[in-house]
Design an enzyme around this catalytic site. Structure first.
Site, mmCIF file in Angstrom:
data_model
loop_
_atom_site.group_PDB
_atom_site.id
_atom_site.type_symbol
_atom_site.label_atom_id
_atom_site.label_comp_id
_atom_site.label_asym_id
_atom_site.label_seq_id
_atom_site.Cartn_x
_atom_site.Cartn_y
_atom_site.Cartn_z
ATOM 1 N N SER A 134 0.942 -1.071 -0.041
ATOM 2 C CA SER A 134 -0.076 -0.034 -0.061
ATOM 3 C C SER A 134 0.827 1.026 0.090
ATOM 4 C CB SER A 134 -0.918 0.053 1.407
ATOM 5 O OG SER A 134 -1.424 1.358 1.486
ATOM 6 N N HIS B 97 -1.433 -1.191 -4.323
ATOM 7 C CA HIS B 97 -2.427 -0.857 -3.664
ATOM 8 C C HIS B 97 -2.599 0.258 -3.363
ATOM 9 C CE1 HIS B 97 -6.027 -1.686 -1.129
ATOM 10 N NE2 HIS B 97 -5.491 -0.792 -0.320
ATOM 11 N N ASP C 268 -4.473 3.794 -2.028
ATOM 12 C CA ASP C 268 -5.699 3.994 -1.097
ATOM 13 C C ASP C 268 -6.166 5.679 -1.116
ATOM 14 O OD1 ASP C 268 -5.989 1.875 0.780
ATOM 15 O OD2 ASP C 268 -3.963 2.290 1.332
ATOM 16 N N MET D 22 -8.775 8.409 0.155
ATOM 17 C CA MET D 22 -9.585 8.888 1.016
ATOM 18 C C MET D 22 -9.939 10.382 0.837
ATOM 19 S SD MET D 22 -7.471 7.299 4.202
ATOM 20 C CE MET D 22 -6.400 5.597 3.876
ATOM 21 N N HIS E 3 -8.313 1.174 -3.943
ATOM 22 C CA HIS E 3 -9.117 1.027 -2.761
ATOM 23 C C HIS E 3 -9.848 2.552 -2.439
ATOM 24 C CE1 HIS E 3 -9.479 0.046 1.664
ATOM 25 N NE2 HIS E 3 -10.779 0.243 1.259
ATOM 26 N N MET F 289 -12.296 4.931 -0.637
ATOM 27 C CA MET F 289 -12.711 5.314 0.675
ATOM 28 C C MET F 289 -13.470 6.643 0.625
ATOM 29 S SD MET F 289 -9.523 3.536 2.986
ATOM 30 C CE MET F 289 -8.664 3.551 1.919
ATOM 31 N N MET G 88 -11.625 -5.721 5.305
ATOM 32 C CA MET G 88 -10.549 -4.854 6.180
ATOM 33 C C MET G 88 -10.283 -5.588 7.486
ATOM 34 S SD MET G 88 -9.994 -1.983 4.121
ATOM 35 C CE MET G 88 -9.376 -1.202 5.570
ATOM 36 N N ASP H 118 -6.753 -6.323 4.131
ATOM 37 C CA ASP H 118 -6.053 -5.204 4.011
ATOM 38 C C ASP H 118 -6.039 -4.718 5.433
ATOM 39 O OD1 ASP H 118 -5.146 -2.656 3.768
ATOM 40 O OD2 ASP H 118 -6.761 -1.704 2.443
HETATM 41 C C1 DX5 Z 1 -6.232 1.660 5.395
HETATM 42 C C2 DX5 Z 1 -5.757 1.421 4.244
HETATM 43 C C3 DX5 Z 1 -4.650 0.340 4.106
HETATM 44 C C4 DX5 Z 1 -3.514 0.722 4.630
HETATM 45 C C5 DX5 Z 1 -2.747 -0.501 5.350
HETATM 46 O O1 DX5 Z 1 -7.587 2.267 5.293
HETATM 47 O O2 DX5 Z 1 -6.795 0.737 3.540
HETATM 48 O O3 DX5 Z 1 -4.578 0.034 2.779
HETATM 49 O O4 DX5 Z 1 -2.371 1.283 4.039
HETATM 50 O O5 DX5 Z 1 -1.866 -0.189 6.194
HETATM 51 P P1 DX5 Z 1 -1.051 -1.268 7.044
HETATM 52 O O6 DX5 Z 1 -0.572 -2.347 6.109
HETATM 53 O O7 DX5 Z 1 0.013 -0.422 7.580
HETATM 54 O O8 DX5 Z 1 -2.094 -1.638 8.117
HETATM 55 ZN ZN ZN Z 2 -6.675 -0.286 1.386
#
Ligand code: DX5
Ligand code: ZN
Length: 231
Positions: free
Chosen positions: A7, A32, A34, A36, A65, A67, A136, A178
């Site tokens: 990620s 990956h 993310d 947000m 991903h 969010m 998750m 994840d």
């Molecule tokens: C959290 C993200 C993850 C995050 C995971 O909301 O969706 O992808 O980067 O990070 P680690 O592996 O550090 O838990």
């Molecule tokens: Zn993620």
């Protein structure tokens, strides 16, 4: 058989292209990504512009991903920006089937993401439109959180549903995990049924090799644990 998806949330955002090249050169299967929005989750990251900027740095699949809420408006933008896989949370879409269709129609693979307390039944009537199910194992919003152990039971339940679907349809759906994935728990997570593993802080955090541009030891260590499961 197993995919490792670092990620970028824990990567160096000032050198993102380099980080992407290095992590793939060290054996990452997917990137990956993310997204947000400080609305669906209490943090703000990156959008289609940054996805487009990293696209030329790798041919590895980019696993977006989302969010964010709502999701439909932004899906085609990510498809145009070079995303290969787009996943979203059922709570973030008023019309889950439509959003999945939109992702597929944009030429990407589609997936649903389940928060720790979100029941799995949201997948039941859309299996034909799913390429990935993402569980998750932390509450979304931040990297570096601790793996929630109940996720192992949920993984087994998701694995059963996916296997039953595969047996009757012949179609494969990936089961991705994840949050809080490390070398010391990836094996039991695999045994519970996951086949695709997101790892942020484990890879980009403490995992840097002596050569700051390589992630061979951490990715090798994660894969080494998985080889033992498969054996
Ligand atoms: C959290 C993200 C993850 C995050 C995971 O909301 O969706 O992808 O980067 O990070 P680690 O592996 O550090 O838990
Ligand atoms: Zn993620």
């Amino acid at each position: 058989m197993y995919r490792i998806a670092p990620s970028l949330l824990s990567a160096d955002f000032a050198r993102l292209g380099e980080e992407v090249r290095n992590v793939v050169a060290s054996g990452a299967d997917w990137i990956h990504f993310d997204v947000m929005d400080n609305h669906y989750v209490p943090n703000l990251t990156v959008g289609p512009l940054v996805c487009e900027a990293i696209r030329p740095h790798t041919s590895a699949p980019i696993d977006v991903h989302l969010m964010v809420k709502p999701v439909d408006r932004i899906i085609p933008d990510f498809a145009r920006a070079g995303a290969n896989i787009i996943t979203f949370h059922p709570e973030a879409s008023e019309h889950i089937d439509r959003s999945l269709g939109l992702i597929r129609d944009s030429g990407c693979q589609a997936g649903l993401v389940f928060n720790p307390a979100t029941p799995l039944h949201h997948m039941d009537h859309v299996m034909d439109k799913l390429d990935v199910v993402l569980l998750m194992s932390v509450n979304p919003g931040f990297g570096g959180q601790k793996f929630i152990p109940e996720t192992l039971n949920k993984l087994r339940a998701a694995r059963d549903r996916i296997d039953a679907y595969e047996a009757r349809s012949g179609r494969r759906i990936l089961l991705e995990i994840d949050g809080g994935v490390k070398t010391d728990n990836i094996a039991e997570i695999a045994r519970a049924g996951a086949d695709t593993f997101v790892a942020g802080s484990a890879v980009f955090g403490a995992g840097r090799d002596e050569d700051p541009n390589r992630y061979d030891s951490i990715i090798g260590a994660l894969r080494g644990e998985l080889v033992r499961v498969a054996a």
